[in-house]
Design a protein around this motif. Structure first.
Motif, PDB file in Angstrom:
ATOM      1  N   PRO A  24       0.804  -1.233   0.000  1.00 11.25           N
ATOM      2  CA  PRO A  24       0.000   0.000   0.000  1.00 11.25           C
ATOM      3  C   PRO A  24       0.835   1.280   0.000  1.00 11.25           C
ATOM      4  O   PRO A  24       0.397   2.308  -0.517  1.00 11.25           O
ATOM      5  N   THR A  25       2.055   1.209   0.534  1.00 10.85           N
ATOM      6  CA  THR A  25       2.898   2.412   0.570  1.00 10.85           C
ATOM      7  C   THR A  25       3.396   2.818  -0.813  1.00 10.85           C
ATOM      8  O   THR A  25       3.940   3.904  -0.980  1.00 10.85           O
ATOM      9  N   GLN A  26       3.204   1.949  -1.807  1.00  7.27           N
ATOM     10  CA  GLN A  26       3.598   2.301  -3.165  1.00  7.27           C
ATOM     11  C   GLN A  26       2.703   3.392  -3.748  1.00  7.27           C
ATOM     12  O   GLN A  26       3.083   4.051  -4.704  1.00  7.27           O
ATOM     13  N   CYS A  27       1.522   3.581  -3.176  1.00  9.99           N
ATOM     14  CA  CYS A  27       0.667   4.693  -3.591  1.00  9.99           C
ATOM     15  C   CYS A  27       1.121   5.911  -2.788  1.00  9.99           C
ATOM     16  O   CYS A  27       0.623   6.195  -1.700  1.00  9.99           O
ATOM     17  N   ARG A  28       2.117   6.598  -3.335  1.00 11.36           N
ATOM     18  CA  ARG A  28       2.735   7.707  -2.610  1.00 11.36           C
ATOM     19  C   ARG A  28       1.752   8.824  -2.245  1.00 11.36           C
ATOM     20  O   ARG A  28       1.791   9.315  -1.119  1.00 11.36           O
ATOM     21  N   PRO A  29       0.872   9.240  -3.148  1.00  9.78           N
ATOM     22  CA  PRO A  29      -0.056  10.306  -2.752  1.00  9.78           C
ATOM     23  C   PRO A  29      -0.906   9.903  -1.542  1.00  9.78           C
ATOM     24  O   PRO A  29      -1.099  10.684  -0.619  1.00  9.78           O
ATOM     25  N   LEU A  30      -1.381   8.664  -1.541  1.00  7.14           N
ATOM     26  CA  LEU A  30      -2.256   8.209  -0.457  1.00  7.14           C
ATOM     27  C   LEU A  30      -1.542   8.203   0.886  1.00  7.14           C
ATOM     28  O   LEU A  30      -2.082   8.651   1.891  1.00  7.14           O
ATOM     29  N   CYS A  31      -0.314   7.700   0.921  1.00  2.00           N
ATOM     30  CA  CYS A  31       0.368   7.557   2.207  1.00  2.00           C
ATOM     31  C   CYS A  31       1.220   8.769   2.596  1.00  2.00           C
ATOM     32  O   CYS A  31       1.676   8.846   3.725  1.00  2.00           O
ATOM     33  N   GLN A  32       1.404   9.735   1.671  1.00  2.00           N
ATOM     34  CA  GLN A  32       2.269  10.862   1.991  1.00  2.00           C
ATOM     35  C   GLN A  32       1.555  12.218   2.006  1.00  2.00           C
ATOM     36  O   GLN A  32       2.010  13.129   2.689  1.00  2.00           O
ATOM     37  N   GLU A  33       0.476  12.362   1.264  1.00  2.00           N
ATOM     38  CA  GLU A  33      -0.180  13.667   1.170  1.00  2.00           C
ATOM     39  C   GLU A  33      -1.264  13.825   2.231  1.00  2.00           C
ATOM     40  O   GLU A  33      -2.076  12.925   2.447  1.00  2.00           O
ATOM     41  N   GLU A  34      -1.257  14.970   2.867  1.00  2.00           N
ATOM     42  CA  GLU A  34      -2.217  15.289   3.930  1.00  2.00           C
ATOM     43  C   GLU A  34      -3.662  15.168   3.447  1.00  2.00           C
ATOM     44  O   GLU A  34      -4.544  14.753   4.207  1.00  2.00           O
ATOM     45  N   THR A  35      -3.910  15.479   2.205  1.00  2.00           N
ATOM     46  CA  THR A  35      -5.260  15.443   1.629  1.00  2.00           C
ATOM     47  C   THR A  35      -5.905  14.067   1.788  1.00  2.00           C
ATOM     48  O   THR A  35      -7.116  13.972   1.937  1.00  2.00           O
ATOM     49  N   TYR A  36      -5.095  13.030   1.783  1.00  2.00           N
ATOM     50  CA  TYR A  36      -5.622  11.663   1.788  1.00  2.00           C
ATOM     51  C   TYR A  36      -5.433  10.944   3.126  1.00  2.00           C
ATOM     52  O   TYR A  36      -5.540   9.728   3.190  1.00  2.00           O
ATOM     53  N   ARG A  37      -5.192  11.686   4.203  1.00  2.00           N
ATOM     54  CA  ARG A  37      -4.923  11.074   5.511  1.00  2.00           C
ATOM     55  C   ARG A  37      -6.058  10.153   5.964  1.00  2.00           C
ATOM     56  O   ARG A  37      -5.819   9.060   6.472  1.00  2.00           O
ATOM     57  N   GLU A  38      -7.310  10.599   5.785  1.00  2.00           N
ATOM     58  CA  GLU A  38      -8.446   9.788   6.239  1.00  2.00           C
ATOM     59  C   GLU A  38      -8.559   8.499   5.430  1.00  2.00           C
ATOM     60  O   GLU A  38      -8.808   7.429   5.985  1.00  2.00           O
ATOM     61  N   GLN A  39      -8.377   8.609   4.109  1.00  2.00           N
ATOM     62  CA  GLN A  39      -8.440   7.408   3.274  1.00  2.00           C
ATOM     63  C   GLN A  39      -7.302   6.444   3.624  1.00  2.00           C
ATOM     64  O   GLN A  39      -7.487   5.235   3.647  1.00  2.00           O
ATOM     65  N   TRP A  40      -6.100   6.993   3.877  1.00  5.35           N
ATOM     66  CA  TRP A  40      -4.953   6.174   4.250  1.00  5.35           C
ATOM     67  C   TRP A  40      -5.243   5.410   5.540  1.00  5.35           C
ATOM     68  O   TRP A  40      -4.997   4.210   5.633  1.00  5.35           O
ATOM     69  N   ALA A  41      -5.794   6.107   6.525  1.00  3.99           N
ATOM     70  CA  ALA A  41      -6.133   5.462   7.801  1.00  3.99           C
ATOM     71  C   ALA A  41      -7.201   4.380   7.596  1.00  3.99           C
ATOM     72  O   ALA A  41      -7.117   3.291   8.176  1.00  3.99           O
ATOM     73  N   ALA A  42      -8.194   4.667   6.759  1.00  3.19           N
ATOM     74  CA  ALA A  42      -9.238   3.688   6.488  1.00  3.19           C
ATOM     75  C   ALA A  42      -8.677   2.459   5.772  1.00  3.19           C
ATOM     76  O   ALA A  42      -9.062   1.323   6.076  1.00  3.19           O
ATOM     77  N   LEU A  43      -7.763   2.677   4.838  1.00  3.78           N
ATOM     78  CA  LEU A  43      -7.152   1.553   4.138  1.00  3.78           C
ATOM     79  C   LEU A  43      -6.315   0.706   5.094  1.00  3.78           C
ATOM     80  O   LEU A  43      -6.371  -0.528   5.062  1.00  3.78           O
ATOM     81  N   GLN A  44      -5.557   1.335   5.964  1.00  6.12           N
ATOM     82  CA  GLN A  44      -4.757   0.586   6.941  1.00  6.12           C
ATOM     83  C   GLN A  44      -5.659  -0.247   7.854  1.00  6.12           C
ATOM     84  O   GLN A  44      -5.350  -1.396   8.149  1.00  6.12           O
ATOM     85  N   ALA A  45      -6.779   0.343   8.291  1.00  4.48           N
ATOM     86  CA  ALA A  45      -7.722  -0.398   9.136  1.00  4.48           C
ATOM     87  C   ALA A  45      -8.308  -1.589   8.375  1.00  4.48           C
ATOM     88  O   ALA A  45      -8.451  -2.687   8.925  1.00  4.48           O
ATOM     89  N   MET A  46      -8.634  -1.381   7.109  1.00  8.36           N
ATOM     90  CA  MET A  46      -9.182  -2.447   6.276  1.00  8.36           C
ATOM     91  C   MET A  46      -8.165  -3.583   6.114  1.00  8.36           C
ATOM     92  O   MET A  46      -8.506  -4.761   6.214  1.00  8.36           O
ATOM     93  N   LEU A  47      -6.909  -3.219   5.901  1.00  6.69           N
ATOM     94  CA  LEU A  47      -5.868  -4.224   5.737  1.00  6.69           C
ATOM     95  C   LEU A  47      -5.621  -5.023   7.021  1.00  6.69           C
ATOM     96  O   LEU A  47      -5.321  -6.203   6.968  1.00  6.69           O
ATOM     97  N   GLU A  48      -5.767  -4.364   8.164  1.00  6.30           N
ATOM     98  CA  GLU A  48      -5.570  -5.052   9.443  1.00  6.30           C
ATOM     99  C   GLU A  48      -6.626  -6.123   9.667  1.00  6.30           C
ATOM    100  O   GLU A  48      -6.353  -7.126  10.307  1.00  6.30           O
ATOM    101  N   LEU A  49      -7.842  -5.915   9.164  1.00 12.45           N
ATOM    102  CA  LEU A  49      -8.920  -6.864   9.356  1.00 12.45           C
ATOM    103  C   LEU A  49      -8.999  -7.919   8.262  1.00 12.45           C
ATOM    104  O   LEU A  49      -9.837  -8.817   8.323  1.00 12.45           O
ATOM    105  N   ALA A  50      -8.138  -7.818   7.278  1.00 17.53           N
ATOM    106  CA  ALA A  50      -8.138  -8.809   6.189  1.00 17.53           C
ATOM    107  C   ALA A  50      -7.248  -9.974   6.561  1.00 17.53           C
ATOM    108  O   ALA A  50      -6.267  -9.806   7.295  1.00 17.53           O
ATOM    109  N   PRO A  51      -7.558 -11.162   6.056  1.00 13.87           N
ATOM    110  CA  PRO A  51      -6.641 -12.279   6.292  1.00 13.87           C
ATOM    111  C   PRO A  51      -5.277 -11.952   5.724  1.00 13.87           C
ATOM    112  O   PRO A  51      -5.185 -11.355   4.659  1.00 13.87           O
ATOM    113  N   GLN A  52      -4.243 -12.321   6.424  1.00 13.69           N
ATOM    114  CA  GLN A  52      -2.883 -11.978   5.987  1.00 13.69           C
ATOM    115  C   GLN A  52      -2.412 -12.889   4.886  1.00 13.69           C
ATOM    116  O   GLN A  52      -2.693 -14.044   4.871  1.00 13.69           O
TER     117      GLN A  52
END
Length: 177
Positions: free
Chosen positions: A149-177
């Protein structure tokens, strides 16, 4: 010991030319659902649905589905392997149940990632900073585990997308590894 007896039923899936596989369903008299939260804690790829109740996970490379009175394993080579794998699964369930005092149970519901759900959290700019031609391709590859997911630089680095980044991280935590 939770499961004393397990009666195997060999099931042939619908015709699939070129593949000869069998599935097995182990019928169990005892309700085995009390072990599901313990297996959910010990199997990091498990998908637990406490409302059904069902537990799905890979065991020795085969897909397993547990229900209160059934244990199913799919994609086996033949009846002999099916009976052997069912016996091994029974041992896993019984061993986990016997060690339940040592295991912190988990009722976390992990769900398979949906490419569309992931895509909705991405910037949608198709900027190619991740190395993929579109955000939709990136979402599909992320779900398949082919990109980070960190390969999407705008999502993980730009302030504009902080909420989406947090939501994606939460989604990934609940997914089977």
């Amino acid at each position: 010991m939770l499961i004393k007896n397990c009666k195997p039923e060999i099931v042939l899936p619908p015709c699939d030319f070129g593949r000869e596989i069998v599935n097995v369903i182990g019928h169990v008299a005892t309700d085995i659902s009390p072990v599901f939260p313990y297996l959910n804690a010990t199997e990091p790829r498990a998908m637990f649905n406490p409302r059904a109740p069902t537990l799905r996970f890979r065991f020795e490379g085969y897909m397993v589905t547990l229900q209160p009175h059934q244990m199913a394993i799919g994609g086996l080579a033949d009846g002999d392997q099916a009976v052997e794998m069912l016996a091994r699964l029974q041992r896993l369930v019984n061993d986990t149940w016997d060690r339940r005092d040592e295991i912190e149970l988990s009722t976390v519901e992990r769900k398979r990632l949906s490419p569309l759900a992931v895509y909705k959290l991405l910037p949608g700019t198709n900027c190619r900073a991740c190395g993929q031609p579109t955000c939709l391709v990136f979402a599909n590859k992320l779900v398949a585990g082919q990109v980070d997911p960190t390969q999407c630089r705008p999502l993980c680095q730009e302030e504009t997308y902080r909420e989406q980044w947090a939501a994606l991280q939460a989604m990934l935590e609940l997914a089977p590894q």
